[in-house]
Design an enzyme around this catalytic site. Structure first.
Site, PDB file in Angstrom:
ATOM      1  N   ASP A 106      28.141  42.803  41.230  1.00  0.00           N
ATOM      2  CA  ASP A 106      28.013  42.574  39.794  1.00  0.00           C
ATOM      3  C   ASP A 106      26.572  42.908  39.382  1.00  0.00           C
ATOM      4  OD1 ASP A 106      26.454  40.504  40.697  1.00  0.00           O
ATOM      5  OD2 ASP A 106      27.440  38.940  39.514  1.00  0.00           O
TER       6      ASP A 106
ATOM      7  N   TYR B 182      35.498  45.386  40.486  1.00  0.00           N
ATOM      8  CA  TYR B 182      34.686  44.180  40.676  1.00  0.00           C
ATOM      9  C   TYR B 182      35.577  42.943  40.867  1.00  0.00           C
ATOM     10  CZ  TYR B 182      32.153  39.976  40.034  1.00  0.00           C
ATOM     11  OH  TYR B 182      31.687  38.714  40.255  1.00  0.00           O
TER      12      TYR B 182
ATOM     13  N   GLU C 231      36.190  34.327  37.210  1.00  0.00           N
ATOM     14  CA  GLU C 231      35.626  35.669  37.259  1.00  0.00           C
ATOM     15  C   GLU C 231      35.876  36.421  35.951  1.00  0.00           C
ATOM     16  OE1 GLU C 231      33.548  37.024  39.188  1.00  0.00           O
ATOM     17  OE2 GLU C 231      33.513  35.450  40.690  1.00  0.00           O
TER      18      GLU C 231
END
Ligand code: SF4
Length: 359
Positions: free
Chosen positions: A146, A128, A45
């Protein structure tokens, strides 16, 4: 504006259809091979922020080879991690990556916390990343949004407010699809839908499992969303970079820990300022007889840089002499210059014929 509620039964049905589509058509990505290992999920990520899966994949493989666990990464030398990160950009992220690994190791006995709220307290975790790791690694029903999921939600609800102001509505829309069931698969299914079907250009709406609930599709305006704000051009700055080489190595310096590219090795350069440099303004760091090797462009997050390259090719004894008399400078063998940040490897392109993959 207010988000218009969609029929709950329809949402549940389409959610199940998208997950079934994901089971058959989901992408085979390297970070999906490690089960739900939080370390791998987190590493991918962080790497995937602001870059593509294709660009991140070799870096991900290399990091796992060198540091297969969070404990290994926590114990790594800063300089080595920075060097392996070079080319991914956003070096502050690499510094926070290390800081986070060390925090997990020191304060959490090497285990990532399993809730969004606790993850959010770790260095480098924003909303996020906390939501993505909570969902993908721990199967928590988190609202992961996202840029790709933004596009889908902006279209599903035909959100007229341009981003970034429209993000509040996008998040409000996205949360209506979050459920406990297959909570970790849901954001990944949306990301794959965004990649393969709900593409920025020419979305394949007729193949989309969500089209029965899509307002933009119904109106024949899929590509009009997300609505774009008027483009702001980045300010431009100018610099001169100095390449001093004996044909075997180049002179580099360790940059200040704080600030842009902090802690990385870099080539010496002038200040990056708003006005172009005139030849008489530039005082070379050392009197070595430079030649002009052209200029190149580099785009940072907050500004675009035009950089002039001056090269001094010197003999090995002058090079060694120079190093002896300048504290803080060091010689970097040419075979290692690819580890420098891209803004500097571009300066060496003519010297080395380096290939630059855009980040
Ligand atoms: Fe995207 Fe089209 Fe699906 Fe709507 S119907 S979510 S615009 S692909």
């Amino acid at each position: 504006m207010a988000i218009i509620e969609k029929d709950a039964a329809l949402v549940s049905r389409l959610r199940a259809e998208l997950l079934a589509w994901y089971d058959n058509h989901g992408r085979d990505l390297p970070w999906r091979h490690g089960g739900r290992d939080p370390y791998r999920v987190w590493l991918s990520e962080v790497m995937l922020q602001q870059t593509t899966t294709a660009h991140a994949a070799p870096y991900y493989a290399r990091f796992l080879e060198l540091w297969p666990t969070v404990a290994d990464l926590a114990a790594a030398a800063d300089g080595e991690v920075m060097a392996q990160w070079a080319g991914l950009g956003y070096y502050a992220r690499a510094r926070r990556l290390l800081e986070c690994a060390r925090t997990v190791e020191r304060d959490h006995a090497g285990r990532f916390p399993d809730s969004e709220a606790e993850l959010l307290k770790l260095p480098g975790f924003g909303p996020y990343t906390a939501a993505a790791v909570a969902a993908i690694a721990f199967d928590r029903p988190a609202n992961v949004v996202d840029g790709n999921i933004e596009r889908i939600m902006a279209r599903l609800y035909a959100i007229p407010t341009p981003l970034p102001a429209g993000r509040t509505f996008v998040r409000e829309a996205a949360v209506r699809w979050v459920r406990d069931e297959r909570a970790g698969d849901w954001p990944q299914a949306l990301m794959d839908l965004a990649n393969q079907i709900c593409r920025p250009k020419s979305p394949l709406c007729l193949l989309c499992p969500l089209n029965a609930a899509c307002d933009a599709f119904r109106d024949g305006k899929a590509e009009s969303y997300p609505v774009k704000a008027a483009k702001v051009t980045k300010p431009r700055r100018y610099g001169v970079v100095f390449v001093v080489t004996d044909g075997v190595s180049v002179i580099v310096e360790r940059r200040e820990a704080k600030g842009l590219l902090g802690g990385m090795l870099g080539l010496p350069h002038t200040q990056w300022r708003a006005e172009p440099w005139q030849i008489d303004d530039v005082k070379p760091m050392f009197d070595l007889g430079y030649s002009d090797a052209g200029r190149y462009e580099h785009v940072f997050t907050h500004f675009a840089l035009t950089q002039q390259v001056w090269i001094a090719r010197v003999g090995s004894s002058a090079f060694a002499d120079f190093l002896r008399h300048h504290n803080g400078w060091q010689a970097l063998p040419l075979e290692h210059v690819k580890a420098l940040p891209t803004v500097f490897t571009k300066a060496l392109k003519s010297l080395l014929s380096l290939d630059h993959t855009p980040a």
